[in-house]
Design an enzyme around this catalytic site. Structure first.
Site, short mmCIF file in Angstrom:
data_model
loop_
_atom_site.label_atom_id
_atom_site.label_comp_id
_atom_site.label_asym_id
_atom_site.label_seq_id
_atom_site.Cartn_x
_atom_site.Cartn_y
_atom_site.Cartn_z
N HIS A 216 53.01 59.33 42.38
CA HIS A 216 51.79 59.12 41.62
C HIS A 216 51.87 57.90 40.71
CE1 HIS A 216 50.76 63.06 43.23
NE2 HIS A 216 49.55 62.55 43.19
N GLU A 462 46.25 69.27 52.88
CA GLU A 462 47.44 68.46 52.61
C GLU A 462 48.73 69.25 52.78
OE1 GLU A 462 47.10 66.87 48.65
OE2 GLU A 462 46.27 68.72 47.84
N ASP A 486 50.40 63.97 50.65
CA ASP A 486 51.14 65.23 50.65
C ASP A 486 51.36 65.75 52.07
OD1 ASP A 486 51.88 65.87 48.00
OD2 ASP A 486 49.76 66.10 47.53
N CYS A 539 41.61 60.89 51.97
CA CYS A 539 41.66 60.27 50.64
C CYS A 539 43.09 59.91 50.23
CB CYS A 539 41.01 61.17 49.59
SG CYS A 539 41.84 62.74 49.40
C1 PEP Z 1 47.13 63.16 48.82
O1 PEP Z 1 48.00 64.01 48.72
O2 PEP Z 1 47.01 62.41 49.82
C2 PEP Z 1 46.14 62.97 47.74
C3 PEP Z 1 45.12 62.16 47.88
O3 PEP Z 1 46.37 63.59 46.56
P1 PEP Z 1 47.49 63.16 45.51
O4 PEP Z 1 48.02 61.81 45.95
O5 PEP Z 1 46.86 63.11 44.18
O6 PEP Z 1 48.50 64.23 45.64
MG MG Z 2 47.86 65.53 47.21
#
Ligand code: PEP
Ligand code: MG
Length: 606
Positions: A216, A462, A486, A539
Protein backbone atom coordinates in the site's frame (compact mmCIF):
# COMPACT_ATOMS: atom_id res chain seq x y z
CA UNK A 1 31.69 16.99 29.74
CA UNK A 2 29.39 14.30 28.44
CA UNK A 3 27.49 16.66 26.15
CA UNK A 4 30.66 17.97 24.56
CA UNK A 5 32.03 14.47 24.30
CA UNK A 6 28.82 13.22 22.80
CA UNK A 7 28.59 15.90 20.15
CA UNK A 8 32.25 16.50 19.40
CA UNK A 9 32.85 12.77 19.45
CA UNK A 10 30.25 12.51 16.76
CA UNK A 11 32.35 14.62 14.46
CA UNK A 12 31.02 17.73 12.82
CA UNK A 13 27.52 17.75 11.45
CA UNK A 14 26.70 17.85 7.78
CA UNK A 15 24.07 20.40 7.07
CA UNK A 16 23.57 21.58 3.48
CA UNK A 17 27.14 22.69 2.89
CA UNK A 18 28.87 19.59 1.55
CA UNK A 19 31.54 18.12 3.71
CA UNK A 20 32.10 14.70 2.18
CA UNK A 21 35.12 13.80 0.19
CA UNK A 22 34.05 12.91 -3.34
CA UNK A 23 32.84 9.39 -3.65
CA UNK A 24 32.60 7.24 -6.73
CA UNK A 25 29.08 7.17 -8.12
CA UNK A 26 27.16 4.44 -6.36
CA UNK A 27 24.48 2.32 -8.04
CA UNK A 28 21.69 0.58 -6.16
CA UNK A 29 18.70 -1.39 -7.38
CA UNK A 30 15.16 -1.67 -6.11
CA UNK A 31 11.69 -2.38 -7.41
CA UNK A 32 10.34 0.33 -9.71
CA UNK A 33 6.83 1.31 -8.63
CA UNK A 34 6.20 4.71 -10.17
CA UNK A 35 7.55 5.71 -13.55
CA UNK A 36 9.75 8.63 -14.55
CA UNK A 37 13.10 10.10 -13.52
CA UNK A 38 13.76 12.21 -10.44
CA UNK A 39 16.98 14.02 -9.65
CA UNK A 40 17.44 15.67 -6.29
CA UNK A 41 19.27 15.96 -2.99
CA UNK A 42 18.56 13.13 -0.56
CA UNK A 43 16.48 13.75 2.53
CA UNK A 44 16.94 10.75 4.79
CA UNK A 45 14.06 10.21 7.15
CA UNK A 46 13.83 7.65 9.89
CA UNK A 47 10.32 6.22 9.81
CA UNK A 48 9.83 7.15 13.46
CA UNK A 49 10.14 10.81 12.43
CA UNK A 50 7.86 10.73 9.44
CA UNK A 51 4.94 12.18 11.34
CA UNK A 52 6.85 15.44 11.72
CA UNK A 53 5.59 18.18 9.40
CA UNK A 54 7.76 18.71 6.31
CA UNK A 55 7.30 21.87 4.33
CA UNK A 56 9.24 24.81 2.97
CA UNK A 57 8.79 28.18 4.65
CA UNK A 58 8.08 31.15 2.42
CA UNK A 59 11.17 32.92 1.05
CA UNK A 60 11.96 35.83 3.36
CA UNK A 61 10.52 34.14 6.46
CA UNK A 62 13.62 32.08 7.27
CA UNK A 63 14.65 34.34 10.16
CA UNK A 64 11.17 34.22 11.66
CA UNK A 65 11.27 30.42 11.46
CA UNK A 66 14.66 30.44 13.19
CA UNK A 67 13.13 32.59 15.93
CA UNK A 68 10.32 30.01 16.24
CA UNK A 69 12.98 27.36 16.80
CA UNK A 70 14.82 29.54 19.35
CA UNK A 71 11.58 30.15 21.23
CA UNK A 72 10.95 26.41 21.41
CA UNK A 73 14.49 25.92 22.74
CA UNK A 74 13.89 28.58 25.40
CA UNK A 75 10.68 26.82 26.42
CA UNK A 76 12.51 23.50 26.76
CA UNK A 77 15.28 25.15 28.78
CA UNK A 78 12.66 26.51 31.20
CA UNK A 79 11.03 23.08 31.31
CA UNK A 80 14.35 21.41 32.20
CA UNK A 81 15.07 24.06 34.86
CA UNK A 82 11.70 23.41 36.47
CA UNK A 83 12.28 19.66 36.28
CA UNK A 84 15.59 20.04 38.07
CA UNK A 85 14.22 22.42 40.69
CA UNK A 86 11.33 20.04 41.40
CA UNK A 87 13.52 16.99 41.93
CA UNK A 88 12.76 15.48 45.33
CA UNK A 89 15.57 15.83 47.85
CA UNK A 90 16.13 12.06 47.88
CA UNK A 91 16.34 11.74 44.08
CA UNK A 92 19.49 9.96 42.90
CA UNK A 93 22.30 12.39 41.98
CA UNK A 94 22.40 10.99 38.41
CA UNK A 95 18.98 12.47 37.71
CA UNK A 96 20.20 16.02 38.15
CA UNK A 97 23.31 15.16 36.13
CA UNK A 98 21.20 13.85 33.28
CA UNK A 99 19.08 16.97 33.21
CA UNK A 100 22.31 18.96 33.01
CA UNK A 101 23.49 16.84 30.09
CA UNK A 102 20.21 17.48 28.28
CA UNK A 103 20.56 21.20 28.91
CA UNK A 104 24.05 21.16 27.49
CA UNK A 105 22.91 19.26 24.44
CA UNK A 106 20.11 21.76 24.00
CA UNK A 107 22.57 24.65 24.17
CA UNK A 108 25.20 23.06 21.95
CA UNK A 109 26.28 25.87 19.66
CA UNK A 110 27.35 23.71 16.75
CA UNK A 111 24.13 21.73 16.71
CA UNK A 112 22.11 24.93 16.87
CA UNK A 113 24.10 26.49 14.02
CA UNK A 114 23.83 23.42 11.83
CA UNK A 115 20.08 23.16 12.38
CA UNK A 116 19.68 26.81 11.49
CA UNK A 117 21.63 26.24 8.28
CA UNK A 118 18.92 23.85 7.04
CA UNK A 119 16.37 26.60 7.56
CA UNK A 120 18.46 29.38 6.03
CA UNK A 121 19.79 27.49 3.04
CA UNK A 122 17.00 25.06 2.33
CA UNK A 123 13.99 26.84 3.82
CA UNK A 124 13.01 23.73 5.80
CA UNK A 125 10.47 24.32 8.54
CA UNK A 126 11.99 24.11 12.05
CA UNK A 127 10.70 20.57 12.76
CA UNK A 128 12.16 19.25 9.54
CA UNK A 129 15.50 21.05 10.10
CA UNK A 130 15.75 19.50 13.56
CA UNK A 131 15.06 15.96 12.39
CA UNK A 132 17.37 16.35 9.38
CA UNK A 133 20.16 17.38 11.73
CA UNK A 134 19.30 14.60 14.16
CA UNK A 135 19.68 12.14 11.31
CA UNK A 136 23.17 13.48 10.48
CA UNK A 137 24.18 13.14 14.13
CA UNK A 138 22.69 9.65 14.38
CA UNK A 139 24.73 8.49 11.41
CA UNK A 140 27.88 9.79 13.01
CA UNK A 141 27.04 8.05 16.27
CA UNK A 142 26.40 4.77 14.49
CA UNK A 143 29.96 4.87 13.18
CA UNK A 144 31.50 5.20 16.67
CA UNK A 145 33.47 2.28 18.06
CA UNK A 146 32.74 3.09 21.69
CA UNK A 147 29.48 1.41 22.66
CA UNK A 148 28.86 3.78 25.56
CA UNK A 149 29.20 6.84 23.36
CA UNK A 150 27.19 5.19 20.56
CA UNK A 151 24.28 4.71 22.92
CA UNK A 152 24.32 8.35 23.95
CA UNK A 153 22.36 9.16 20.79
CA UNK A 154 19.31 8.41 22.94
CA UNK A 155 20.01 11.61 24.91
CA UNK A 156 20.19 13.70 21.76
CA UNK A 157 16.93 12.12 20.56
CA UNK A 158 15.18 12.92 23.82
CA UNK A 159 16.24 16.55 23.64
CA UNK A 160 15.10 16.82 20.02
CA UNK A 161 11.75 15.20 20.96
CA UNK A 162 11.28 17.87 23.65
CA UNK A 163 11.98 20.68 21.19
CA UNK A 164 9.61 19.08 18.66
CA UNK A 165 6.91 18.96 21.31
CA UNK A 166 7.49 22.62 22.15
CA UNK A 167 7.27 23.50 18.44
CA UNK A 168 3.89 21.78 18.25
CA UNK A 169 2.55 24.52 20.47
CA UNK A 170 3.62 27.31 18.09
CA UNK A 171 1.88 27.84 14.78
CA UNK A 172 4.04 27.37 11.69
CA UNK A 173 4.67 30.20 9.26
CA UNK A 174 3.35 30.47 5.71
CA UNK A 175 4.23 27.47 3.60
CA UNK A 176 5.83 27.71 0.23
CA UNK A 177 5.01 25.46 -2.73
CA UNK A 178 8.66 24.80 -3.52
CA UNK A 179 12.06 24.95 -1.90
CA UNK A 180 15.64 25.66 -2.87
CA UNK A 181 16.39 22.83 -5.23
CA UNK A 182 14.76 19.46 -5.76
CA UNK A 183 14.65 16.88 -2.99
CA UNK A 184 14.08 13.14 -2.93
CA UNK A 185 12.96 11.21 0.13
CA UNK A 186 14.93 8.17 1.27
CA UNK A 187 13.48 6.11 4.13
CA UNK A 188 13.73 2.60 5.46
CA UNK A 189 9.97 2.26 5.26
CA UNK A 190 6.99 4.57 5.14
CA UNK A 191 3.52 3.71 6.45
CA UNK A 192 0.82 4.23 3.79
CA UNK A 193 -0.81 6.85 6.01
CA UNK A 194 2.50 8.74 6.40
CA UNK A 195 3.01 8.63 2.64
CA UNK A 196 -0.26 10.46 2.21
CA UNK A 197 1.10 13.58 3.92
CA UNK A 198 3.58 13.99 1.05
CA UNK A 199 0.77 14.59 -1.43
CA UNK A 200 1.43 18.28 -0.98
CA UNK A 201 4.47 17.79 -3.18
CA UNK A 202 7.61 18.57 -1.18
CA UNK A 203 9.56 15.67 -2.74
CA UNK A 204 10.35 14.85 -6.37
CA UNK A 205 10.86 11.13 -5.77
CA UNK A 206 10.79 8.36 -3.14
CA UNK A 207 12.98 5.44 -2.21
CA UNK A 208 12.32 2.89 0.53
CA UNK A 209 14.43 -0.03 1.68
CA UNK A 210 11.47 -2.39 1.99
CA UNK A 211 8.12 -3.00 0.29
CA UNK A 212 6.77 -4.77 -2.76
CA UNK A 213 5.28 -3.46 -5.98
CA UNK A 214 1.68 -3.56 -4.76
CA UNK A 215 2.30 -2.79 -1.08
CA UNK A 216 0.00 0.00 0.00
CA UNK A 217 2.96 2.33 0.47
CA UNK A 218 3.87 1.74 -3.20
CA UNK A 219 0.25 2.30 -4.23
CA UNK A 220 0.10 5.65 -2.45
CA UNK A 221 3.53 6.60 -3.87
CA UNK A 222 2.20 5.81 -7.35
CA UNK A 223 -0.86 7.94 -6.72
CA UNK A 224 1.50 10.89 -6.04
CA UNK A 225 2.59 10.47 -9.65
CA UNK A 226 6.28 10.93 -8.98
CA UNK A 227 9.11 8.43 -9.53
CA UNK A 228 9.44 5.87 -6.77
CA UNK A 229 11.53 2.80 -6.03
CA UNK A 230 10.81 0.41 -3.13
CA UNK A 231 12.64 -2.64 -1.81
CA UNK A 232 16.02 -0.94 -2.35
CA UNK A 233 17.24 -2.77 0.78
CA UNK A 234 20.30 -0.82 1.97
CA UNK A 235 19.57 2.52 0.27
CA UNK A 236 18.57 4.07 3.58
CA UNK A 237 21.94 3.31 5.13
CA UNK A 238 24.19 3.83 2.08
CA UNK A 239 22.75 7.14 0.91
CA UNK A 240 23.59 10.13 3.07
CA UNK A 241 21.73 13.29 3.87
CA UNK A 242 22.09 15.72 0.97
CA UNK A 243 23.70 13.28 -1.52
CA UNK A 244 22.70 13.94 -5.10
CA UNK A 245 20.51 11.02 -6.21
CA UNK A 246 18.97 9.96 -9.52
CA UNK A 247 15.85 7.79 -9.18
CA UNK A 248 14.98 5.88 -12.31
CA UNK A 249 11.39 4.86 -11.65
CA UNK A 250 11.24 2.87 -14.90
CA UNK A 251 14.04 0.44 -14.11
CA UNK A 252 14.41 0.68 -10.32
CA UNK A 253 17.98 2.00 -10.61
CA UNK A 254 19.33 4.56 -8.11
CA UNK A 255 22.52 6.47 -8.86
CA UNK A 256 24.17 8.30 -5.99
CA UNK A 257 26.66 11.10 -6.75
CA UNK A 258 26.41 10.65 -10.54
CA UNK A 259 29.13 11.91 -12.87
CA UNK A 260 28.28 15.04 -14.91
CA UNK A 261 27.83 12.91 -18.07
CA UNK A 262 25.32 10.56 -16.41
CA UNK A 263 23.55 13.51 -14.84
CA UNK A 264 23.15 15.18 -18.22
CA UNK A 265 21.87 11.95 -19.77
CA UNK A 266 19.19 11.62 -17.08
CA UNK A 267 18.18 15.25 -17.39
CA UNK A 268 17.51 14.59 -21.08
CA UNK A 269 15.51 11.46 -20.28
CA UNK A 270 13.54 13.44 -17.73
CA UNK A 271 12.61 15.99 -20.39
CA UNK A 272 11.62 13.28 -22.85
CA UNK A 273 9.33 11.54 -20.39
CA UNK A 274 7.78 14.92 -19.52
CA UNK A 275 7.14 15.56 -23.23
CA UNK A 276 5.53 12.13 -23.65
CA UNK A 277 3.17 12.94 -20.74
CA UNK A 278 2.25 16.28 -22.28
CA UNK A 279 1.44 14.56 -25.57
CA UNK A 280 -0.92 12.13 -23.80
CA UNK A 281 -2.95 15.06 -22.46
CA UNK A 282 -4.38 15.53 -25.96
CA UNK A 283 -6.45 12.38 -25.38
CA UNK A 284 -8.34 13.85 -22.41
CA UNK A 285 -11.58 14.50 -24.31
CA UNK A 286 -11.32 11.56 -26.73
CA UNK A 287 -14.02 8.99 -25.88
CA UNK A 288 -12.46 5.70 -24.73
CA UNK A 289 -13.54 3.29 -27.47
CA UNK A 290 -11.79 0.33 -29.00
CA UNK A 291 -11.17 0.09 -32.75
CA UNK A 292 -14.49 -1.73 -33.15
CA UNK A 293 -16.22 1.13 -31.31
CA UNK A 294 -16.88 -0.66 -28.02
CA UNK A 295 -16.98 1.82 -25.13
CA UNK A 296 -14.59 1.19 -22.25
CA UNK A 297 -15.09 2.70 -18.82
CA UNK A 298 -11.97 4.30 -17.32
CA UNK A 299 -12.39 5.13 -13.65
CA UNK A 300 -10.19 6.57 -10.93
CA UNK A 301 -8.86 5.05 -7.71
CA UNK A 302 -8.68 7.69 -4.97
CA UNK A 303 -7.50 7.82 -1.36
CA UNK A 304 -9.01 11.13 -0.26
CA UNK A 305 -11.63 13.61 -1.53
CA UNK A 306 -8.89 15.96 -2.84
CA UNK A 307 -7.93 13.30 -5.39
CA UNK A 308 -11.15 13.97 -7.35
CA UNK A 309 -9.62 17.05 -9.00
CA UNK A 310 -6.70 15.18 -10.64
CA UNK A 311 -9.12 12.37 -11.52
CA UNK A 312 -11.38 14.73 -13.45
CA UNK A 313 -8.37 16.48 -14.93
CA UNK A 314 -7.24 13.13 -16.37
CA UNK A 315 -10.69 12.52 -17.86
CA UNK A 316 -11.92 9.89 -15.35
CA UNK A 317 -15.52 8.80 -16.02
CA UNK A 318 -16.15 8.29 -12.33
CA UNK A 319 -14.52 6.89 -9.20
CA UNK A 320 -14.11 3.11 -9.31
CA UNK A 321 -12.48 2.78 -5.88
CA UNK A 322 -12.34 5.20 -2.97
CA UNK A 323 -10.13 3.55 -0.34
CA UNK A 324 -11.88 5.07 2.70
CA UNK A 325 -9.50 3.55 5.24
CA UNK A 326 -7.18 6.53 4.74
CA UNK A 327 -9.79 8.74 6.44
CA UNK A 328 -9.43 6.58 9.54
CA UNK A 329 -5.65 6.35 9.80
CA UNK A 330 -3.48 8.24 12.29
CA UNK A 331 -6.54 9.47 14.18
CA UNK A 332 -5.69 7.92 17.55
CA UNK A 333 -8.88 7.76 19.60
CA UNK A 334 -10.65 10.28 17.38
CA UNK A 335 -11.90 8.16 14.52
CA UNK A 336 -14.15 10.06 12.12
CA UNK A 337 -17.78 9.98 13.23
CA UNK A 338 -20.84 9.68 10.98
CA UNK A 339 -21.03 13.40 10.18
CA UNK A 340 -17.35 13.74 9.38
CA UNK A 341 -17.53 10.69 7.13
CA UNK A 342 -20.69 12.00 5.50
CA UNK A 343 -18.89 15.29 4.79
CA UNK A 344 -15.96 13.45 3.14
CA UNK A 345 -18.21 11.22 1.00
CA UNK A 346 -20.36 14.23 0.07
CA UNK A 347 -17.29 16.11 -1.09
CA UNK A 348 -16.47 13.24 -3.43
CA UNK A 349 -20.06 13.02 -4.72
CA UNK A 350 -20.19 16.76 -5.33
CA UNK A 351 -16.75 16.90 -6.94
CA UNK A 352 -17.64 14.08 -9.34
CA UNK A 353 -20.69 16.01 -10.58
CA UNK A 354 -23.12 13.13 -11.05
CA UNK A 355 -20.56 10.65 -12.37
CA UNK A 356 -20.73 7.21 -10.70
CA UNK A 357 -18.77 6.84 -7.47
CA UNK A 358 -17.78 3.53 -5.86
CA UNK A 359 -16.84 3.84 -2.21
CA UNK A 360 -15.24 0.91 -0.46
CA UNK A 361 -15.91 0.28 3.22
CA UNK A 362 -12.73 0.34 5.30
CA UNK A 363 -9.98 -2.12 4.46
CA UNK A 364 -8.05 -1.78 7.70
CA UNK A 365 -5.49 -4.40 8.75
CA UNK A 366 -2.55 -6.14 7.08
CA UNK A 367 -0.10 -3.40 5.96
CA UNK A 368 -2.70 -0.69 6.66
CA UNK A 369 -3.02 -0.48 10.46
CA UNK A 370 -5.29 2.23 11.87
CA UNK A 371 -2.34 3.89 13.51
CA UNK A 372 0.89 4.48 11.58
CA UNK A 373 2.61 4.32 14.97
CA UNK A 374 1.89 0.57 14.99
CA UNK A 375 3.32 0.31 11.51
CA UNK A 376 6.47 2.16 12.49
CA UNK A 377 6.86 -0.02 15.58
CA UNK A 378 6.40 -3.08 13.39
CA UNK A 379 3.31 -3.94 15.40
CA UNK A 380 1.26 -4.56 12.30
CA UNK A 381 3.26 -7.75 11.90
CA UNK A 382 0.83 -9.87 13.85
CA UNK A 383 1.28 -13.56 13.25
CA UNK A 384 0.09 -13.28 9.69
CA UNK A 385 -1.57 -9.93 9.14
CA UNK A 386 -2.59 -10.44 5.51
CA UNK A 387 -4.58 -13.49 6.58
CA UNK A 388 -5.91 -11.93 9.74
CA UNK A 389 -8.51 -9.44 10.89
CA UNK A 390 -8.65 -7.29 7.79
CA UNK A 391 -11.23 -5.50 5.61
CA UNK A 392 -14.82 -6.82 6.00
CA UNK A 393 -13.66 -9.13 8.80
CA UNK A 394 -12.52 -6.05 10.71
CA UNK A 395 -15.77 -4.19 10.00
CA UNK A 396 -17.94 -7.11 11.09
CA UNK A 397 -15.95 -7.42 14.30
CA UNK A 398 -17.11 -3.90 15.18
CA UNK A 399 -20.71 -3.69 13.87
CA UNK A 400 -21.38 -0.27 15.44
CA UNK A 401 -18.42 1.24 13.59
CA UNK A 402 -19.43 -0.56 10.38
CA UNK A 403 -23.02 0.70 10.57
CA UNK A 404 -21.78 4.22 11.22
CA UNK A 405 -19.89 4.07 7.93
CA UNK A 406 -22.89 2.54 6.14
CA UNK A 407 -25.19 5.29 7.46
CA UNK A 408 -22.80 7.99 6.24
CA UNK A 409 -22.65 6.31 2.83
CA UNK A 410 -26.44 5.94 2.57
CA UNK A 411 -26.86 9.62 3.39
CA UNK A 412 -24.29 10.65 0.75
CA UNK A 413 -26.18 8.55 -1.82
CA UNK A 414 -28.78 11.32 -1.97
CA UNK A 415 -26.20 13.37 -3.86
CA UNK A 416 -25.68 11.06 -6.85
CA UNK A 417 -25.09 7.50 -8.05
CA UNK A 418 -23.20 5.83 -5.20
CA UNK A 419 -22.07 2.22 -5.08
CA UNK A 420 -20.84 0.59 -1.88
CA UNK A 421 -18.02 -1.92 -2.28
CA UNK A 422 -17.20 -4.59 0.32
CA UNK A 423 -13.52 -5.63 0.51
CA UNK A 424 -12.17 -9.16 0.91
CA UNK A 425 -15.53 -10.86 1.30
CA UNK A 426 -15.21 -14.64 0.97
CA UNK A 427 -17.93 -16.36 3.02
CA UNK A 428 -21.71 -16.67 2.70
CA UNK A 429 -21.94 -15.71 6.38
CA UNK A 430 -20.11 -12.45 5.67
CA UNK A 431 -22.54 -11.64 2.86
CA UNK A 432 -25.49 -12.36 5.13
CA UNK A 433 -24.13 -10.22 7.97
CA UNK A 434 -23.24 -7.37 5.61
CA UNK A 435 -26.74 -7.29 4.17
CA UNK A 436 -28.21 -7.41 7.67
CA UNK A 437 -26.01 -4.51 8.85
CA UNK A 438 -27.00 -2.49 5.78
CA UNK A 439 -30.68 -3.04 6.56
CA UNK A 440 -30.09 -2.09 10.19
CA UNK A 441 -28.27 1.08 9.10
CA UNK A 442 -31.28 2.03 6.95
CA UNK A 443 -33.63 1.34 9.85
CA UNK A 444 -31.52 3.53 12.16
CA UNK A 445 -31.75 6.41 9.69
CA UNK A 446 -35.50 5.84 9.31
CA UNK A 447 -35.93 5.96 13.07
CA UNK A 448 -34.19 9.34 13.18
CA UNK A 449 -36.07 10.62 10.14
CA UNK A 450 -32.82 11.16 8.22
CA UNK A 451 -33.10 10.90 4.44
CA UNK A 452 -30.88 8.61 2.42
CA UNK A 453 -30.52 7.40 -1.15
CA UNK A 454 -30.40 4.06 -2.96
CA UNK A 455 -27.03 2.29 -3.20
CA UNK A 456 -25.82 -0.60 -5.30
CA UNK A 457 -23.85 -3.14 -3.31
CA UNK A 458 -20.73 -4.73 -4.75
CA UNK A 459 -18.10 -7.26 -3.68
CA UNK A 460 -14.39 -7.13 -4.21
CA UNK A 461 -13.23 -10.41 -5.65
CA UNK A 462 -9.73 -10.67 -4.29
CA UNK A 463 -9.67 -13.97 -2.43
CA UNK A 464 -9.30 -17.05 -4.67
CA UNK A 465 -12.05 -18.76 -2.67
CA UNK A 466 -14.50 -16.04 -3.74
CA UNK A 467 -13.36 -16.29 -7.36
CA UNK A 468 -13.97 -20.04 -7.34
CA UNK A 469 -17.41 -19.69 -5.74
CA UNK A 470 -18.47 -16.77 -7.92
CA UNK A 471 -22.18 -17.71 -8.36
CA UNK A 472 -22.68 -17.02 -4.65
CA UNK A 473 -21.40 -13.47 -5.09
CA UNK A 474 -23.19 -12.92 -8.38
CA UNK A 475 -26.47 -13.87 -6.71
CA UNK A 476 -26.19 -11.46 -3.79
CA UNK A 477 -24.31 -8.48 -5.19
CA UNK A 478 -25.17 -5.89 -7.84
CA UNK A 479 -21.63 -5.60 -9.19
CA UNK A 480 -18.14 -7.02 -8.74
CA UNK A 481 -14.73 -5.40 -8.66
CA UNK A 482 -11.62 -7.53 -8.95
CA UNK A 483 -8.79 -6.64 -6.59
CA UNK A 484 -5.90 -8.13 -8.51
CA UNK A 485 -3.33 -6.91 -5.97
CA UNK A 486 -4.71 -9.26 -3.37
CA UNK A 487 -5.84 -11.90 -5.84
CA UNK A 488 -2.20 -12.35 -6.89
CA UNK A 489 -1.02 -12.28 -3.25
CA UNK A 490 -3.50 -14.93 -2.08
CA UNK A 491 -3.38 -17.13 -5.19
CA UNK A 492 0.41 -17.39 -5.17
CA UNK A 493 0.89 -17.14 -1.38
CA UNK A 494 3.26 -14.17 -1.84
CA UNK A 495 3.15 -11.33 0.68
CA UNK A 496 2.65 -8.29 -1.55
CA UNK A 497 4.55 -6.06 0.88
CA UNK A 498 7.61 -8.29 1.23
CA UNK A 499 10.48 -7.35 -1.09
CA UNK A 500 12.30 -10.62 -0.38
CA UNK A 501 9.70 -12.55 -2.40
CA UNK A 502 8.78 -9.78 -4.82
CA UNK A 503 10.38 -11.69 -7.71
CA UNK A 504 7.64 -14.30 -7.26
CA UNK A 505 4.76 -11.81 -7.18
CA UNK A 506 3.58 -12.43 -10.72
CA UNK A 507 0.28 -11.08 -12.11
CA UNK A 508 1.02 -13.08 -15.29
CA UNK A 509 1.14 -16.44 -13.54
CA UNK A 510 -1.19 -18.83 -15.45
CA UNK A 511 -3.24 -19.45 -12.29
CA UNK A 512 -3.89 -15.73 -11.85
CA UNK A 513 -4.73 -15.19 -15.52
CA UNK A 514 -7.14 -18.13 -15.62
CA UNK A 515 -8.87 -17.04 -12.42
CA UNK A 516 -9.22 -13.51 -13.72
CA UNK A 517 -10.58 -14.60 -17.12
CA UNK A 518 -13.01 -16.93 -15.39
CA UNK A 519 -14.33 -14.13 -13.15
CA UNK A 520 -14.89 -11.82 -16.13
CA UNK A 521 -16.54 -14.51 -18.30
CA UNK A 522 -18.82 -15.80 -15.54
CA UNK A 523 -19.90 -12.31 -14.55
CA UNK A 524 -20.74 -11.34 -18.10
CA UNK A 525 -22.70 -14.59 -18.53
CA UNK A 526 -24.65 -13.96 -15.32
CA UNK A 527 -26.89 -11.46 -17.12
CA UNK A 528 -28.73 -14.41 -18.69
CA UNK A 529 -29.87 -15.96 -15.39
CA UNK A 530 -29.95 -12.82 -13.29
CA UNK A 531 -32.16 -10.98 -15.74
CA UNK A 532 -29.88 -7.92 -15.81
CA UNK A 533 -26.19 -7.35 -16.48
CA UNK A 534 -23.78 -7.51 -13.56
CA UNK A 535 -20.93 -5.05 -13.97
CA UNK A 536 -17.40 -6.24 -13.42
CA UNK A 537 -14.34 -4.03 -13.24
CA UNK A 538 -10.72 -4.47 -12.19
CA UNK A 539 -9.41 -1.97 -9.63
CA UNK A 540 -6.04 -3.54 -8.78
CA UNK A 541 -2.78 -2.20 -10.16
CA UNK A 542 -3.11 -4.39 -13.28
CA UNK A 543 -5.91 -2.11 -14.50
CA UNK A 544 -3.55 0.88 -14.58
CA UNK A 545 -0.69 -0.90 -16.30
CA UNK A 546 -0.86 -0.11 -20.04
CA UNK A 547 1.11 -3.26 -20.83
CA UNK A 548 -1.87 -5.29 -19.49
CA UNK A 549 -4.65 -3.37 -21.25
CA UNK A 550 -4.85 -5.55 -24.37
CA UNK A 551 -4.79 -8.71 -22.29
CA UNK A 552 -7.67 -7.52 -20.09
CA UNK A 553 -9.69 -6.29 -23.08
CA UNK A 554 -9.18 -9.68 -24.74
CA UNK A 555 -10.58 -11.34 -21.59
CA UNK A 556 -13.73 -9.26 -22.06
CA UNK A 557 -13.09 -6.56 -19.46
CA UNK A 558 -14.69 -3.20 -20.27
CA UNK A 559 -14.27 -1.33 -16.99
CA UNK A 560 -10.88 -0.37 -15.53
CA UNK A 561 -10.19 1.59 -12.35
CA UNK A 562 -6.73 3.03 -11.69
CA UNK A 563 -4.67 5.95 -10.41
CA UNK A 564 -5.66 9.10 -12.26
CA UNK A 565 -2.09 9.44 -13.56
CA UNK A 566 -2.49 6.21 -15.55
CA UNK A 567 -5.82 6.94 -17.24
CA UNK A 568 -4.49 8.58 -20.41
CA UNK A 569 -1.80 5.96 -21.01
CA UNK A 570 -4.41 3.18 -20.68
CA UNK A 571 -6.81 5.12 -22.92
CA UNK A 572 -4.13 5.27 -25.60
CA UNK A 573 -3.97 1.45 -25.53
CA UNK A 574 -7.76 1.13 -25.65
CA UNK A 575 -7.95 3.35 -28.72
CA UNK A 576 -5.46 1.12 -30.56
CA UNK A 577 -7.00 -2.23 -29.52
CA UNK A 578 -9.32 -4.46 -31.51
CA UNK A 579 -11.03 -6.89 -29.10
CA UNK A 580 -12.27 -9.09 -32.00
CA UNK A 581 -8.65 -9.89 -32.78
CA UNK A 582 -7.52 -10.01 -29.15
CA UNK A 583 -10.12 -12.52 -27.89
CA UNK A 584 -8.75 -15.60 -29.73
CA UNK A 585 -5.17 -14.57 -28.91
CA UNK A 586 -6.05 -14.40 -25.21
CA UNK A 587 -7.45 -17.93 -25.40
CA UNK A 588 -3.97 -19.06 -26.44
CA UNK A 589 -2.49 -17.13 -23.48
CA UNK A 590 -4.89 -18.89 -21.11
CA UNK A 591 -3.96 -22.33 -22.35
CA UNK A 592 -0.22 -21.65 -22.09
CA UNK A 593 1.42 -22.98 -18.96
CA UNK A 594 5.10 -23.30 -19.86
CA UNK A 595 6.90 -19.94 -19.38
CA UNK A 596 8.28 -19.76 -22.97
CA UNK A 597 4.91 -20.69 -24.44
CA UNK A 598 3.19 -18.08 -22.26
CA UNK A 599 5.74 -15.40 -23.21
CA UNK A 600 5.16 -16.07 -26.90
CA UNK A 601 1.37 -15.98 -26.50
CA UNK A 602 1.58 -12.68 -24.60
CA UNK A 603 3.94 -11.22 -27.20
CA UNK A 604 1.39 -12.08 -29.93
CA UNK A 605 -1.08 -9.67 -28.26
CA UNK A 606 1.11 -6.84 -29.52
C1 PEP B 1 -6.60 -4.96 -4.66
O1 PEP B 1 -6.39 -5.78 -3.78
O2 PEP B 1 -6.32 -5.16 -5.87
C2 PEP B 1 -7.21 -3.65 -4.33
C3 PEP B 1 -7.57 -2.81 -5.27
O3 PEP B 1 -7.32 -3.32 -3.02
P1 PEP B 1 -6.10 -2.89 -2.10
O4 PEP B 1 -4.90 -2.67 -3.00
O5 PEP B 1 -6.49 -1.67 -1.38
O6 PEP B 1 -5.92 -4.07 -1.21
MG1 MG C 1 -7.30 -5.56 -1.85
Amino acid sequence: MLARLVLRGAGCFAPPRRRYHRRMALQLFGIPVSRGMAIGRAVILASARLDVAHYFVDPGTEEAEIERLRAARRAVRAELDTLKADLPADAPAEMAAFIDVHKMLLDDRQMALDTITWIRQRRYNAEWALTAQLDVISRNFEEMDDTYLRERIADVEQVVERVLRALRGSAGLARSASGNGDLVLIAHDIAPADMLQFKTGVFRGFVTDVGGKTSHTAIVARSLDIPAVVGARSAGSLIRQDDLVIIDGDSGLLIVDPSPVILEDYRLRQQESQLARERLKRLKFTPARTLNAEPVELLANIEQPEDCAPALEAGAMGVGLFRTEFLFMNRGDHLPGEDEQYAAYSRVMQAMQGKPVTIRTIDIGSDKPLDAEDYRDGEFTHLNPALGLRAIRYSLSDPAMFRMQLRALLRAAVLGPLKVLIPMVAHASEIRQTLAELNKARAELDAKGVSYGPVELGAMIEVPGAALALPLFLRHFDFLSVGTNDLVQYTLAIDRADESVSNLYDPLHPAVLNLLAQIITQTRAAAAWKGRPVEVSVCGEMAGDPSMTRLLLGMGLRSFSMHPSQILAVKQEVLRADPDKLTPLVQTVLSSFEPEELQAALAALG
